[in-house]
Design an enzyme around this catalytic site. Sequence first.
Site, PDB file in Angstrom:
ATOM      1  N   LYS A 178     -21.979  -7.458   1.974  1.00 36.59           N
ATOM      2  CA  LYS A 178     -22.553  -6.709   0.849  1.00 36.59           C
ATOM      3  C   LYS A 178     -22.097  -7.322  -0.467  1.00 36.59           C
ATOM      4  O   LYS A 178     -20.949  -7.226  -0.858  1.00 36.59           O
ATOM      5  CB  LYS A 178     -22.113  -5.244   0.862  1.00 36.59           C
ATOM      6  CG  LYS A 178     -22.961  -4.427  -0.126  1.00 36.59           C
ATOM      7  CD  LYS A 178     -22.342  -3.108  -0.521  1.00 36.59           C
ATOM      8  CE  LYS A 178     -21.377  -3.189  -1.654  1.00 36.59           C
ATOM      9  NZ  LYS A 178     -21.968  -3.636  -2.925  1.00 36.59           N
ATOM     10  N   GLU A 254      -8.225  -8.054  -0.889  1.00 36.48           N
ATOM     11  CA  GLU A 254      -7.799  -8.913  -1.997  1.00 36.48           C
ATOM     12  C   GLU A 254      -8.139  -8.141  -3.267  1.00 36.48           C
ATOM     13  O   GLU A 254      -9.302  -7.944  -3.586  1.00 36.48           O
ATOM     14  CB  GLU A 254      -8.533 -10.256  -1.910  1.00 36.48           C
ATOM     15  CG  GLU A 254      -7.817 -11.352  -2.668  1.00 36.48           C
ATOM     16  CD  GLU A 254      -8.358 -11.502  -4.071  1.00 36.48           C
ATOM     17  OE1 GLU A 254      -7.817 -10.810  -4.976  1.00 36.48           O
ATOM     18  OE2 GLU A 254      -9.296 -12.284  -4.270  1.00 36.48           O
ATOM     19  N   CYS A 288      -9.107 -11.984 -10.856  1.00 36.69           N
ATOM     20  CA  CYS A 288      -8.002 -11.108 -10.433  1.00 36.69           C
ATOM     21  C   CYS A 288      -6.647 -11.785 -10.591  1.00 36.69           C
ATOM     22  O   CYS A 288      -5.631 -11.114 -10.761  1.00 36.69           O
ATOM     23  CB  CYS A 288      -8.225 -10.643  -9.001  1.00 36.69           C
ATOM     24  SG  CYS A 288      -8.788 -11.964  -7.939  1.00 36.69           S
ATOM     25  N   GLU A 385      -5.023  -3.682 -15.283  1.00 39.39           N
ATOM     26  CA  GLU A 385      -5.837  -4.886 -15.277  1.00 39.39           C
ATOM     27  C   GLU A 385      -6.996  -4.717 -16.273  1.00 39.39           C
ATOM     28  O   GLU A 385      -7.816  -3.817 -16.132  1.00 39.39           O
ATOM     29  CB  GLU A 385      -6.381  -5.094 -13.867  1.00 39.39           C
ATOM     30  CG  GLU A 385      -6.940  -6.473 -13.656  1.00 39.39           C
ATOM     31  CD  GLU A 385      -7.391  -6.700 -12.218  1.00 39.39           C
ATOM     32  OE1 GLU A 385      -7.841  -5.741 -11.575  1.00 39.39           O
ATOM     33  OE2 GLU A 385      -7.306  -7.853 -11.762  1.00 39.39           O
TER      34      GLU A 385
HETATM   35  P1  ADP Z   1     -15.081  -3.565 -10.015  1.00 39.99           P
HETATM   36  O1  ADP Z   1     -14.370  -2.321 -10.462  1.00 39.99           O
HETATM   37  O2  ADP Z   1     -14.453  -4.812 -10.472  1.00 39.99           O
HETATM   38  O3  ADP Z   1     -16.581  -3.514 -10.172  1.00 39.99           O
HETATM   39  P2  ADP Z   1     -15.117  -2.653  -7.346  1.00 39.99           P
HETATM   40  O4  ADP Z   1     -13.876  -2.579  -6.544  1.00 39.99           O
HETATM   41  O5  ADP Z   1     -15.723  -1.395  -7.848  1.00 39.99           O
HETATM   42  O6  ADP Z   1     -14.818  -3.666  -8.487  1.00 39.99           O
HETATM   43  O7  ADP Z   1     -16.262  -3.429  -6.557  1.00 39.99           O
HETATM   44  C1  ADP Z   1     -16.059  -4.455  -5.643  1.00 39.99           C
HETATM   45  C2  ADP Z   1     -17.012  -4.283  -4.494  1.00 39.99           C
HETATM   46  O8  ADP Z   1     -16.719  -3.052  -3.859  1.00 39.99           O
HETATM   47  C3  ADP Z   1     -18.487  -4.217  -4.888  1.00 39.99           C
HETATM   48  O9  ADP Z   1     -19.261  -4.855  -3.898  1.00 39.99           O
HETATM   49  C4  ADP Z   1     -18.750  -2.724  -4.889  1.00 39.99           C
HETATM   50  O10 ADP Z   1     -20.107  -2.398  -4.659  1.00 39.99           O
HETATM   51  C5  ADP Z   1     -17.886  -2.270  -3.733  1.00 39.99           C
HETATM   52  N1  ADP Z   1     -17.523  -0.843  -3.791  1.00 39.99           N
HETATM   53  C6  ADP Z   1     -17.405  -0.038  -4.870  1.00 39.99           C
HETATM   54  N2  ADP Z   1     -17.114   1.221  -4.503  1.00 39.99           N
HETATM   55  C7  ADP Z   1     -17.035   1.234  -3.142  1.00 39.99           C
HETATM   56  C8  ADP Z   1     -16.757   2.238  -2.163  1.00 39.99           C
HETATM   57  N3  ADP Z   1     -16.529   3.500  -2.511  1.00 39.99           N
HETATM   58  N4  ADP Z   1     -16.737   1.866  -0.867  1.00 39.99           N
HETATM   59  C9  ADP Z   1     -16.961   0.580  -0.502  1.00 39.99           C
HETATM   60  N5  ADP Z   1     -17.246  -0.397  -1.371  1.00 39.99           N
HETATM   61  C10 ADP Z   1     -17.285  -0.090  -2.686  1.00 39.99           C
END
Ligand code: ADP
Length: 482
Positions: A178, A254, A288, A385
Amino acid sequence: MQLVKPGKLLINNEWCEAESGKRFDVFNPATEQKLTDVAEGDAKDIDRAVKSARQAFETGPWKNMTARERGRILNRVALLLQKHKTEFAELETLNNGKPISETLNADLPLAIETFEYYAGLADKIHGDTIPVNGNFFNYTLREPTGVVGQIIPWNFPLLMAAWKLGPALATGCTVVLKPAEQTPLTALKLGEILIEAGLPPGVVNIIPGFGPTAGAAIASHNDVDKVAFTGSTEVGKLVMRLAAESNLKRVSLELGGKAPNIVFADSDLSAAVDGAMRGIFFNQGEVCCAGSRLFLEEKIHDEFISMLKTRVEKMIVGNPLDPKTQMGAQVNKEQFNKILNYIEKGKQEGAKVVTGGAPAHKQGYFMKPTILQGVNNQMTVAREEIFGPVVCAIPFKNQDDLRKQANDTIYGLSAGIWTRDIGKAHRLAKEIKAGTVWINCFNCFDAASPFGGFKQSGFGRELGKYALELYTQVKSVWVSLD
Ligand code: ADP
């Protein structure tokens, strides 16, 4: 330039719409304009993708393929990426906002090398024979973990896909990938290449979609054997919780960082200035492992800040497609506003803006590269961050003072050390609690060298032979010789 062809989900080597029929818009952060739209996968589509990955894992041709043949396919992926390098670089730049000089010289070469590296490693994955008590022959098999869910972020969209897919495919796993909702285009284009390279149906399924729907469906799916996640620490914890509450799938994470980049008075100051810049302004600071806490030995603090300021104020921030551009746009409005809020918070807590601190242009999410000084390690800007082009300069007195501060963070992804004293550098490298330490360099990567976090920066190592651990399980086989 052609954007991604179908803008659909890839399931079982077929491009299809989401079951809900929904699509979502994808933007160019440099212009704030819509680029295209793509199918929006959710739990139902993830389920279809997992079924396809399961089928591909349990039956031929993937299961029966030799490791060497898997390696050949990975090599073809690398060659095809090389052939379409410019297209991929332009697409990444359009969707993410990062400068074309970086997509062409960092993202693409590193992604290609990652596939090449794992192509070469595929047929070198094996178990051991183990001397045991009694009349037995004991050996281990290193078997693929199974169906793997991979959730990746928006800061290095293609490269993160390569880091995840390379080792998973080398070991014989099958994948549901994804991409981040902000940047799904290069991962989808990679799907076209995977098919062309000869990857059998179902081995890699690509489902663009949002985190709480598609992402969470991967983490909580009972037939996913492992989830590999790169993103924020907050979401990483959620992914781990969902994995535990469902089928106790394997997890590797990560996550975030707040790296100390440490400059001693005895360093080559001009090289350290270069390193400080590369550490925080590469990829607009959306990294990161960015060197966001710049620790400066008191003696050289003022001189260093003044050298850095001169260089920073010459940086070209603007059109990401212009080869001369050194810093592009932040990925979206949310990130852009978050950075501005952090700068405000820094000022309120007593930090001073040396340069930058404001938007660079009227249109697009461009930030001026920013130096904050007068920061101490307890301020919000030093603890959280920012994920933007904001470096926090923190003075230190001596090594004891430095060591305490450098490790005083919940994160532990990376660190930089600048000194000509080789003994001091190695001693400190050992003491810093981080997965990567760069001495007299910063943000260096190679497909062969492991990357990953200590503490709340996550666990599991990507890249190198270490990443094979993420995608294999060990089986011990006993044979009686009686
Ligand atoms: P950022 O805050 O830098 O956007 P995220 O951790 O929100 O980073 O996003 C990293 C990835 O995790 C993206 O592919 C996002 O769609 C996915 N993501 C965000 N929320 C969830 C969740 N609740 N469960 C699983 N994946 C998620």
